[in-house]
Design an enzyme around this catalytic site. Structure first.
Site, PDB file in Angstrom:
ATOM      1  N   HIS A 185      31.994  40.887  49.536  1.00 36.00           N
ATOM      2  CA  HIS A 185      32.239  39.713  48.628  1.00 36.00           C
ATOM      3  C   HIS A 185      30.792  38.872  48.913  1.00 36.00           C
ATOM      4  O   HIS A 185      30.369  38.710  49.882  1.00 36.00           O
ATOM      5  CB  HIS A 185      33.360  38.832  49.167  1.00 36.00           C
ATOM      6  CG  HIS A 185      34.589  39.377  48.539  1.00 36.00           C
ATOM      7  ND1 HIS A 185      34.825  39.563  47.009  1.00 36.00           N
ATOM      8  CD2 HIS A 185      35.748  39.776  49.021  1.00 36.00           C
ATOM      9  CE1 HIS A 185      35.903  40.215  46.921  1.00 36.00           C
ATOM     10  NE2 HIS A 185      36.662  40.218  48.270  1.00 36.00           N
ATOM     11  N   CYS A 241      28.676  39.776  44.617  1.00 35.09           N
ATOM     12  CA  CYS A 241      28.459  38.595  43.585  1.00 35.09           C
ATOM     13  C   CYS A 241      27.316  37.531  44.045  1.00 35.09           C
ATOM     14  O   CYS A 241      27.239  37.789  45.341  1.00 35.09           O
ATOM     15  CB  CYS A 241      29.832  38.071  43.264  1.00 35.09           C
ATOM     16  SG  CYS A 241      31.126  39.076  42.390  1.00 35.09           S
TER      17      CYS A 241
END
Length: 377
Positions: A185, A241
């Site tokens: 993440h 991301c």
């Protein structure tokens, strides 16, 4: 009562009720998005159990259906124990005399037993490790792997990732090639130091980020970019991301104009090396999302950037950086046009149009000719 139990459309997240399906038809039409939904009579719909990989972002205001991955049935009732990827003694513990010319840190965070779980990150690490060893002649004892499948001293905690980054560049010297790979993440947060043109610091999330915090781009730059001496080349590949400028490198390559754009901090603080070269390939722009999917393989989950990059590096000799960026984007565009050669699935052809929106980014500590320089790790 079973007929009134709610469930969700896995595409638009519309909450529905079995009461709207009194005859228990196996497929009903979602009133929100017109998607045909397979109905389970005995349980509330659980997207995780149907093989949908979450977006590699924790932003609560982002709707996960933007990056839905291939529907597939769970084939295992319990996780298999993986073979450790680190050599013994651990790269952390080995003394190098002389120091190897190639060294890598591969970090995959799956956030097991949490709602942020990712399914493809450990596959990504395994594939990247295999690429380094077979294509670029890295030795297994010179590759440090941090995943939750390893022993606790090699879990991707904040402390261990920071320790690994320090290990990667310690005493680096001329002629060395270093690799930092991260799959997990990524987030962003407001920048209060005027270091970022867009006003946000980018971060990566270790497995214990909720307790220990995230790792900021400023820290990564200070730890593995600034110490690079003349003749040392560092490659960072970050499949997360908001990862466009995760190393805070001062030049960003524009694929359309074939030119480097300025990313120097407005504050004027130095983000440069001490003579070495740092290059980063990241999954998407700073304000965009990256995703896990099984769509390219039909089986295992993988990060989109990681899978396409490795696939093209294996298939193509003398690939330049510009070529690699083009091929990554071409593969995504090819996928988004529902080409049957990529994924032979009517389900995908019907529902996946423009679902992968990420664009890989190339950044560097100095300008070079991306259309002529060969990609080598």
């Amino acid at each position: 009562m079973e007929s009134s139990r709610p469930f969700q459309c896995y595409y638009c997240r519309q909450r529905l009720s079995q009461a709207a399906n009194p005859n228990y038809r196996p497929v009903i039409l979602c009133p929100g998005c017109n998607l045909e939904i397979k109905v389970k009579r005995s349980a509330i719909f659980d997207a995780a159990n149907e093989g949908f990989g979450p977006v590699k972002s924790l932003c609560p205001n982002i709707r996960n259906f933007q990056h839905i991955s291939l529907l597939r049935k769970r084939t295992e009732t319990s996780p298999r124990r993986s073979t450790p990827l680190n050599s013994k003694p651990s790269p952390f513990e080995r003394s190098f005399k002389p120091r190897p010319k190639k060294r890598a840190v591969l970090c995959g965070v799956s956030y097991k037993e949490t709602k942020y779980k990712l399914k493809g990150t450990i596959n990504d690490v395994k594939n990247m490790r295999e690429l380094l060893m077979t294509k670029f002649e890295y030795q297994s004892e010179d590759i440090l792997v941090l995943t939750e499948d390893e022993d606790e001293t090699h879990h991707p905690t904040k402390k261990n990732i920071e320790k690994a980054l320090e290990w990667l560049v310690k005493d680096c010297g001329k002629g060395e090639s270093l690799v930092f790979y991260f799959s997990g993440h990524g987030l962003r947060q407001p920048d209060f130091n005027d270091d970022e043109i867009d006003g946000f610091d980018e971060t990566i999330c270790p497995v214990d980020f909720k307790k220990e915090g995230m790792i900021l781009d400023n820290y990564i730059n200070t730890t593995i970019v600034k110490p690079l001496r003349e003749g040392v080349t560092l490659h960072a590949i970050v499949d997360a991301c908001h990862s466009g400028t995760i190393l805070d490198l001062v030049y960003i390559y524009n694929r359309n104009t074939k030119k480097w754009e300025n990313n120097h901090p407005p504050s004027g603080v130095s983000k440069a090396t001490v003579g070495g070269l740092a290059i980063c390939i990241s999954a998407c722009e700073d304000d965009k999302l990256a995703s896990d999917t099984s769509a390219f393989t039909g089986k295992s989950m993988n990060g989109v950037l990681t899978y396409i990059l490795i696939d093209n590096v294996k298939k193509n000799e003398n690939l330049t950086y510009a070529d690699l960026l083009d091929k990554i984007q071409d593969a995504i565009d090819h996928f988004n046009t529902n080409d049957h050669c990529l994924v032979g699935s009517k389900f995908l052809q019907k529902f996946f149009t423009n679902r992968i929106t990420q664009k890989a980014q190339l950044s560097s500590s100095e300008k070079f000719c991306a259309s002529k320089r060969e990609f080598k790790l």
